[in-house]
Scaffold this motif. Structure first.
Motif, PDB file in Angstrom:
ATOM      1  N   LEU A  57     114.723  36.307  10.730  1.00  0.00           N
ATOM      2  CA  LEU A  57     115.847  36.117  11.591  1.00  0.00           C
ATOM      3  C   LEU A  57     116.893  37.075  11.159  1.00  0.00           C
ATOM      4  CD1 LEU A  57     116.214  32.308  11.702  1.00  0.00           C
ATOM      5  CD2 LEU A  57     115.432  33.768  13.554  1.00  0.00           C
ATOM      6  N   TRP A  58     117.186  37.541   9.941  1.00  0.00           N
ATOM      7  CA  TRP A  58     118.089  38.556   9.274  1.00  0.00           C
ATOM      8  C   TRP A  58     117.700  39.921  10.058  1.00  0.00           C
ATOM      9  CZ3 TRP A  58     122.392  38.866   6.879  1.00  0.00           C
ATOM     10  CH2 TRP A  58     122.795  40.088   6.447  1.00  0.00           C
ATOM     11  N   HIS A  59     116.333  40.003  10.126  1.00  0.00           N
ATOM     12  CA  HIS A  59     115.932  41.180  10.930  1.00  0.00           C
ATOM     13  C   HIS A  59     115.674  41.195  12.527  1.00  0.00           C
ATOM     14  CE1 HIS A  59     114.313  42.219   6.578  1.00  0.00           C
ATOM     15  NE2 HIS A  59     114.614  43.504   7.065  1.00  0.00           N
ATOM     16  N   LYS A  60     116.441  40.138  12.841  1.00  0.00           N
ATOM     17  CA  LYS A  60     116.361  39.838  14.479  1.00  0.00           C
ATOM     18  C   LYS A  60     115.136  39.725  15.190  1.00  0.00           C
ATOM     19  CE  LYS A  60     120.763  42.246  15.060  1.00  0.00           C
ATOM     20  NZ  LYS A  60     121.672  43.202  15.628  1.00  0.00           N
ATOM     21  N   LYS A  61     114.117  38.996  14.137  1.00  0.00           N
ATOM     22  CA  LYS A  61     112.785  38.796  14.777  1.00  0.00           C
ATOM     23  C   LYS A  61     112.414  37.356  15.008  1.00  0.00           C
ATOM     24  CE  LYS A  61     110.877  42.985  12.716  1.00  0.00           C
ATOM     25  NZ  LYS A  61     109.775  43.449  11.693  1.00  0.00           N
ATOM     26  N   PHE A  62     112.210  36.868  16.128  1.00  0.00           N
ATOM     27  CA  PHE A  62     112.023  35.428  16.258  1.00  0.00           C
ATOM     28  C   PHE A  62     110.499  35.232  16.325  1.00  0.00           C
ATOM     29  CE2 PHE A  62     111.860  31.796  19.399  1.00  0.00           C
ATOM     30  CZ  PHE A  62     112.802  30.900  18.401  1.00  0.00           C
ATOM     31  N   GLY A  63     110.157  34.663  15.191  1.00  0.00           N
ATOM     32  CA  GLY A  63     108.521  34.444  14.832  1.00  0.00           C
ATOM     33  C   GLY A  63     107.986  33.206  14.998  1.00  0.00           C
ATOM     34  N   LEU A  64     106.715  32.924  14.939  1.00  0.00           N
ATOM     35  CA  LEU A  64     106.156  31.632  15.212  1.00  0.00           C
ATOM     36  C   LEU A  64     106.397  30.779  13.768  1.00  0.00           C
ATOM     37  CD1 LEU A  64     103.164  32.757  16.819  1.00  0.00           C
ATOM     38  CD2 LEU A  64     104.920  31.363  17.885  1.00  0.00           C
ATOM     39  N   ASP A  65     106.766  31.455  12.847  1.00  0.00           N
ATOM     40  CA  ASP A  65     106.868  30.464  11.405  1.00  0.00           C
ATOM     41  C   ASP A  65     107.909  29.514  11.546  1.00  0.00           C
ATOM     42  OD1 ASP A  65     104.996  32.080  10.420  1.00  0.00           O
ATOM     43  OD2 ASP A  65     106.278  33.434   8.977  1.00  0.00           O
ATOM     44  N   LEU A  66     108.669  29.667  12.653  1.00  0.00           N
ATOM     45  CA  LEU A  66     109.952  28.557  12.934  1.00  0.00           C
ATOM     46  C   LEU A  66     109.079  27.083  13.161  1.00  0.00           C
ATOM     47  CD1 LEU A  66     112.921  28.056  13.024  1.00  0.00           C
ATOM     48  CD2 LEU A  66     112.672  28.670  15.561  1.00  0.00           C
ATOM     49  N   ILE A  67     108.148  27.080  13.903  1.00  0.00           N
ATOM     50  CA  ILE A  67     107.593  25.728  14.042  1.00  0.00           C
ATOM     51  C   ILE A  67     106.674  25.158  12.867  1.00  0.00           C
ATOM     52  CG2 ILE A  67     105.626  24.651  15.386  1.00  0.00           C
ATOM     53  CD1 ILE A  67     106.246  26.582  17.659  1.00  0.00           C
ATOM     54  N   ALA A  68     106.290  25.987  12.184  1.00  0.00           N
ATOM     55  CA  ALA A  68     105.781  25.527  10.704  1.00  0.00           C
ATOM     56  C   ALA A  68     106.834  24.846   9.961  1.00  0.00           C
ATOM     57  CB  ALA A  68     105.125  26.537   9.967  1.00  0.00           C
ATOM     58  N   LEU A  69     107.939  25.696   9.834  1.00  0.00           N
ATOM     59  CA  LEU A  69     109.270  25.113   9.039  1.00  0.00           C
ATOM     60  C   LEU A  69     109.818  23.856   9.632  1.00  0.00           C
ATOM     61  CD1 LEU A  69     111.499  25.624   7.167  1.00  0.00           C
ATOM     62  CD2 LEU A  69     112.802  26.893   9.140  1.00  0.00           C
ATOM     63  N   VAL A  70     109.822  23.728  10.993  1.00  0.00           N
ATOM     64  CA  VAL A  70     110.225  22.301  11.730  1.00  0.00           C
ATOM     65  C   VAL A  70     109.388  21.244  11.499  1.00  0.00           C
ATOM     66  CG1 VAL A  70     110.984  21.240  14.072  1.00  0.00           C
ATOM     67  CG2 VAL A  70     111.743  23.444  13.423  1.00  0.00           C
ATOM     68  N   SER A  71     107.937  21.595  11.403  1.00  0.00           N
ATOM     69  CA  SER A  71     107.084  20.383  11.442  1.00  0.00           C
ATOM     70  C   SER A  71     107.060  19.763   9.896  1.00  0.00           C
ATOM     71  CB  SER A  71     105.615  20.894  11.817  1.00  0.00           C
ATOM     72  OG  SER A  71     105.250  22.045  10.878  1.00  0.00           O
ATOM     73  N   ILE A  72     107.162  20.815   8.843  1.00  0.00           N
ATOM     74  CA  ILE A  72     107.064  20.278   7.665  1.00  0.00           C
ATOM     75  C   ILE A  72     108.482  19.565   7.137  1.00  0.00           C
ATOM     76  CG2 ILE A  72     107.057  20.988   5.195  1.00  0.00           C
ATOM     77  CD1 ILE A  72     105.337  23.225   5.894  1.00  0.00           C
ATOM     78  N   ALA A  73     109.513  20.132   7.626  1.00  0.00           N
ATOM     79  CA  ALA A  73     110.962  19.746   7.238  1.00  0.00           C
ATOM     80  C   ALA A  73     110.879  18.519   8.310  1.00  0.00           C
ATOM     81  CB  ALA A  73     111.939  20.563   7.761  1.00  0.00           C
ATOM     82  N   GLY A  74     110.609  18.258   9.402  1.00  0.00           N
ATOM     83  CA  GLY A  74     110.527  16.950  10.097  1.00  0.00           C
ATOM     84  C   GLY A  74     109.673  15.791   9.284  1.00  0.00           C
ATOM     85  N   ALA A  75     108.496  16.131   8.968  1.00  0.00           N
ATOM     86  CA  ALA A  75     107.773  15.199   8.190  1.00  0.00           C
ATOM     87  C   ALA A  75     108.406  14.744   6.918  1.00  0.00           C
ATOM     88  CB  ALA A  75     106.450  15.814   7.804  1.00  0.00           C
ATOM     89  N   ILE A  76     109.212  15.386   6.284  1.00  0.00           N
ATOM     90  CA  ILE A  76     109.694  15.193   4.775  1.00  0.00           C
ATOM     91  C   ILE A  76     111.036  14.169   5.327  1.00  0.00           C
ATOM     92  CG2 ILE A  76     111.027  15.939   3.073  1.00  0.00           C
ATOM     93  CD1 ILE A  76     109.195  18.580   2.965  1.00  0.00           C
ATOM     94  N   VAL A  77     111.774  14.746   6.352  1.00  0.00           N
ATOM     95  CA  VAL A  77     113.182  13.752   6.847  1.00  0.00           C
ATOM     96  C   VAL A  77     112.535  12.624   7.110  1.00  0.00           C
ATOM     97  CG1 VAL A  77     114.723  13.815   8.523  1.00  0.00           C
ATOM     98  CG2 VAL A  77     114.342  15.766   7.322  1.00  0.00           C
ATOM     99  N   LEU A  78     111.407  12.520   7.750  1.00  0.00           N
ATOM    100  CA  LEU A  78     110.927  11.108   8.356  1.00  0.00           C
ATOM    101  C   LEU A  78     109.956  10.372   7.178  1.00  0.00           C
ATOM    102  CD1 LEU A  78     109.564  11.944  11.904  1.00  0.00           C
ATOM    103  CD2 LEU A  78     111.821  10.901  11.237  1.00  0.00           C
ATOM    104  N   GLN A  79     110.002  11.065   5.897  1.00  0.00           N
ATOM    105  CA  GLN A  79     109.353  10.262   4.891  1.00  0.00           C
ATOM    106  C   GLN A  79     107.727  10.035   4.951  1.00  0.00           C
ATOM    107  OE1 GLN A  79     111.561   6.732   3.736  1.00  0.00           O
ATOM    108  NE2 GLN A  79     113.469   8.094   3.121  1.00  0.00           N
ATOM    109  N   GLU A  80     107.327  10.967   5.840  1.00  0.00           N
ATOM    110  CA  GLU A  80     105.824  11.181   6.059  1.00  0.00           C
ATOM    111  C   GLU A  80     105.336  11.980   5.103  1.00  0.00           C
ATOM    112  OE1 GLU A  80     103.906   9.413   7.899  1.00  0.00           O
ATOM    113  OE2 GLU A  80     105.387   8.231   9.082  1.00  0.00           O
ATOM    114  N   TYR A  81     105.504  11.852   3.878  1.00  0.00           N
ATOM    115  CA  TYR A  81     104.962  13.131   2.880  1.00  0.00           C
ATOM    116  C   TYR A  81     103.579  13.366   2.863  1.00  0.00           C
ATOM    117  CZ  TYR A  81     109.783  11.265   1.112  1.00  0.00           C
ATOM    118  OH  TYR A  81     110.978  10.946   0.895  1.00  0.00           O
TER     119      TYR A  81
END
Length: 760
Positions: A57-81
């Motif tokens: 994002l700092w280099h103004k590139k919008f890549g697909l890694d963002l979905i991986a970030l959301v899915s792992i973070a979402g599982a942790i937030v929902l305590q689905e470890y």
């Protein structure tokens, strides 16, 4: 191994161990501890993905890694470890596959480095002395023992069998006769042999290739990700479906399941795996592609520019014709000239010597040789005084003989160089030396047109008349001659407005044009270092048809990559819809996504099998060399045909009859057996390689015409000419000789081009 790759592999190891350890602890009833272990493994991957996303994002590139970030973070937030740990493992394993593919390509491109010779065996005072490679000088006589690598480029003193697989990709050893050139990097696959060094360590073919490979390995140019172009559509779509499923169902686990199956491993990995595999495939065939962006552009190229000298042509002088005085034997003229030229280090002199050796002529050692730099040399050969060089050096102010009236104009028009020869003070002939079109050039251009290249331009600094002669024979779309480096640059810059451009060159003056084109391709095997450094693609093998191979691989790779992207997106979208309706829980979604990953990556790895062929399915380089050597032995017969046709009207009848008898013997015992053997033994094998019911029918028809014309020569040789029909018979004879000479030369060229195309 780069630090980022080590971190990715470490993440994979930690994720795997945490998932196994957590499962073991859970079996013993410690559920909370298992959750913490899974959380720890997932968090390590999460931190890495977060860092990569922030940098992107700092280099103004919008890549697909963002979905991986959301899915792992979402599982942790929902305590689905456990789910978070599974998703993290899937993502880390995908990254590991990418690292494996990259390392495989690096191994392919760096295989040469381990074979670099360090020293050479040089003859000094009659003894062999091992010296550092840097100490080798031009003209040194070197010995190469069995199994050793040829240290520098050289000319063979005796025959040799060498393994050139590291240079050309040819899997079988190749045999060369005395006088042939051997490039450094080849491995002696036979008995020990001697060679005369024609390059130093720094200028050798192998050293140049090693420099290029190292530069490519150190290149910081990133591989373009075709999948990122779809991220702007796919990421909002995935997040939108997840949000709607949560909104309408009120169940955050459905949203998590949607995001899990949208984990973009297929899109993140499929294109890089395909591109890196293609770079590996090209490297094995001698095409070094410095970064993936160049490979992607090659699939879209529409306009190609080619330099002439050293690119479309061989870049070195070869004997094209022997123009001798009426009373002088052409073979003897060449033998005397080559015997004297042995004492010169000039490139044209080496070409004359090579042509004589190729024809099997016996060279003798000259005496009292005097060389005038840049002009010529003189000396005594077999008791005859020989002078050889430019026409001013050989003829001075003497009057041109009648037979040579238009010689200079003819040689100049054809873009050739003349080596003038005088024997005992009398001008006797000219050796016409020309930079011939590469054997594979016509085929390479035809292949490129078949691949969709719409405009082929010759861009050269050579004279317009010479350039047009070459351009017309190759049927290029345009010939732009007498160009400076600046004007080449301007022509390419203008063409870039109409689409992707590619420039092929080999000289220092080509470097700006190579850098200006969308894709610069350097003939790196013998080309200038500046050209290779400016280019994105380097042909390590001195064959232009490898460029067509690389373009075809690029196009096929793009197709496979797009298939992988479309397949990955389609399967992921279908899985997202199933998850949105509550039929796919997060853990099952993670496993399903892993199956999608494997399917898409396996599809991308198909690139490694593109354009593969076994050595049994090709003509070996040995077969090709044998054919060319046999043609070289037969070419004096072709020269005799043309010479006899030229002189037929002026020769006395007894001399003419004697010349015809000699010619007829050559046709019956050399030419016709050669053609008959081709029909019986070689053509069936070649036909199987080409395919089709009768692919060599036209070549066999040419044989029939050769037999017919030879029978006419035989009839005219044995006929008793009467006074009344003597003129008509002479006209028929001359027509027949000219026709037979022309068809044989064309037939030889066709055979060599066909065999060259089928050779490995």
């Amino acid at each position: 191994m780069p630090l980022t790759n080590r971190i990715s592999l470490a993440q994979l190891g930690i994720c795997s161990m945490s998932l196994v350890a957590g499962g073991g602890v859970r079996l013993f009833g410690f559920g909370q501890l298992a959750g913490w272990i899974w959380l720890g493994g997932a968090s390590i991957v999460l931190v890495g993905v977060l860092a990569d996303t922030v940098v992107a994002l700092w280099h103004k590139k919008f890549g697909l890694d963002l979905i991986a970030l959301v899915s792992i973070a979402g599982a942790i937030v929902l305590q689905e470890y456990f789910t978070a740990a599974v998703i993290a493992l899937m993502f880390a394993s995908g990254r590991a596959l990418e690292i494996y593919a990259e390392r495989r390509a690096q191994d392919e491109m760096s295989a040469l480095l381990s074979k670099a010779p360090r020293c050479a065996n040089r003859y000094e005072n009659g003894q062999l002395v091992q010296v550092p490679l840097a100490a080798v000088r031009l003209g040194d006589r070197l010995a190469v023992r069995s199994g050793e690598t040829v240290p520098v480029d050289g000319t063979l003193v005796s025959g040799a069998t060498v393994d050139e697989s590291s240079l050309t990709g040819e899997s079988l050893p190749v045999s060369y006769g005395p006088g042939k050139s051997v490039g450094s990097g080849a491995v002696n696959a036979g008995d020990a042999f001697d060679l005369l060094a024609t390059s130093t360590e720094e200028d050798s073919t192998f050293s140049n290739i090693i420099r290029l490979v190292r530069a490519a390995q150190e290149s910081k140019a990133p591989a373009a990700r075709l999948a990122d172009r779809y991220a702007l559509m796919f990421v909002p779509l995935a997040l939108g479906i997840a949000g709607l499923s949560w909104l309408f169902s009120g169940d955050p686990n459905r949203a998590l399941a949607v995001v899990v199956v949208a984990t973009p491993c297929p899109l993140i990995l499929a294109v890089p795996v395909a591109i890196v595999s293609a770079m590996s495939r090209c490297a094995r065939r001698g095409v070094l592609i410095k970064h993936g962006g160049a490979l992607e552009k090659m699939a879209e190229v529409k306009t190609m520019f080619f330099d002439k000298t050293g690119t479309l042509t061989g870049g070195k002088a070869r004997l094209a014709a022997i123009l001798a005085a009426p009373a002088v034997d052409q073979e003897e003229l060449l033998r005397l000239a080559a015997s004297l030229e042995q004492m010169s280090g000039h490139t044209i002199a080496q070409a004359v010597v090579g042509a004589a050796i190729e024809r099997g002529l016996r060279l003798t050692v000259p005496e009292r040789v005097i060389e005038q730099a840049g002009a010529g040399l003189s000396g005594w050969v077999d008791g005859k005084q020989i002078s050889i060089g430019g026409h001013d050096y050989v003829l001075g102010t003497a009057t041109w003989p009648a037979w040579a009236a238009n010689l200079v104009e003819r040689i100049g028009y054809e873009g050739a160089a003349g080596v003038y020869v005088a024997i005992d003070g009398t001008f006797c002939g000219v050796l016409q030396m020309a930079d011939e079109i590469r054997l594979e050039t016509p085929r390479a251009l035809r292949m490129l047109r078949a691949l969709g290249v719409g405009h082929i331009v010759m861009l050269t600094g050579d004279r317009a008349d010479v350039a047009r002669t070459i351009g017309n024979s190759l049927a290029v779309d345009a010939v732009v001659a007498e160009q400076t480096p600046a004007s080449k640059l301007a022509a390419i810059s203008e063409a870039r407005r109409d689409g992707v451009t590619l420039m092929v060159g080999d000289g220092i003056n080509d470097a700006p044009a190579l850098a200006a084109a969308d894709i610069g391709v350097a003939m790196g095997a013998r080309g200038a270092a500046a050209a290779a450094e400016s280019a994105q693609v380097v042909l390590l093998v001195d064959r232009l048809d490898r460029l067509a191979f690389a373009v075809r691989i690029a196009q096929q790779t793009r197709t496979i990559a797009l298939q992988s992207v479309a397949g990955g997106m389609g399967l992921s979208i279908a899985a997202m819809l199933v998850a949105a309706f509550g039929y796919l829980p997060p853990v099952a979604g993670a496993l399903l996504q892993e199956l999608i990953d494997v399917a898409v990556i396996l599809n991308a790895l198909r690139v490694l099998r593109l354009e593969t062929a076994t050595s049994a399915e090709r003509i070996s380089a040995n077969d090709l060399d044998k054919l060319k050597e046999e043609h070289a032995r037969l070419r004096p017969v072709l020269d005799r045909l043309a010479r006899l046709a030229d002189q037929a009207a002026n020769l006395p009848a007894p001399v003419m009859r004697e010349e015809l008898l000699l010619l007829n013997e050559s046709l019956r015992h050399q030419i016709l057996p050669h053609e008959s053997n081709d029909d019986v033994t070689l053509y069936p094998r070649v036909a199987r390689l080409i395919g089709g019911e009768d692919p060599l029918a036209s070549m066999s028809s040419t044989h029939r015409e050769i037999y017919r014309l030879s029978r006419i020569v035989d009839r005219l040789t044995n006929a008793t000419l009467g006074e009344g029909d003597e003129e008509a018979s002479m006209q028929e004879l001359r027509r027949t000789l000219y026709a037979l000479e022309a068809i044989l030369r064309l037939h030889f060229a066709q055979e060599e081009e066909i065999y060259y195309g089928l050779a490995s």
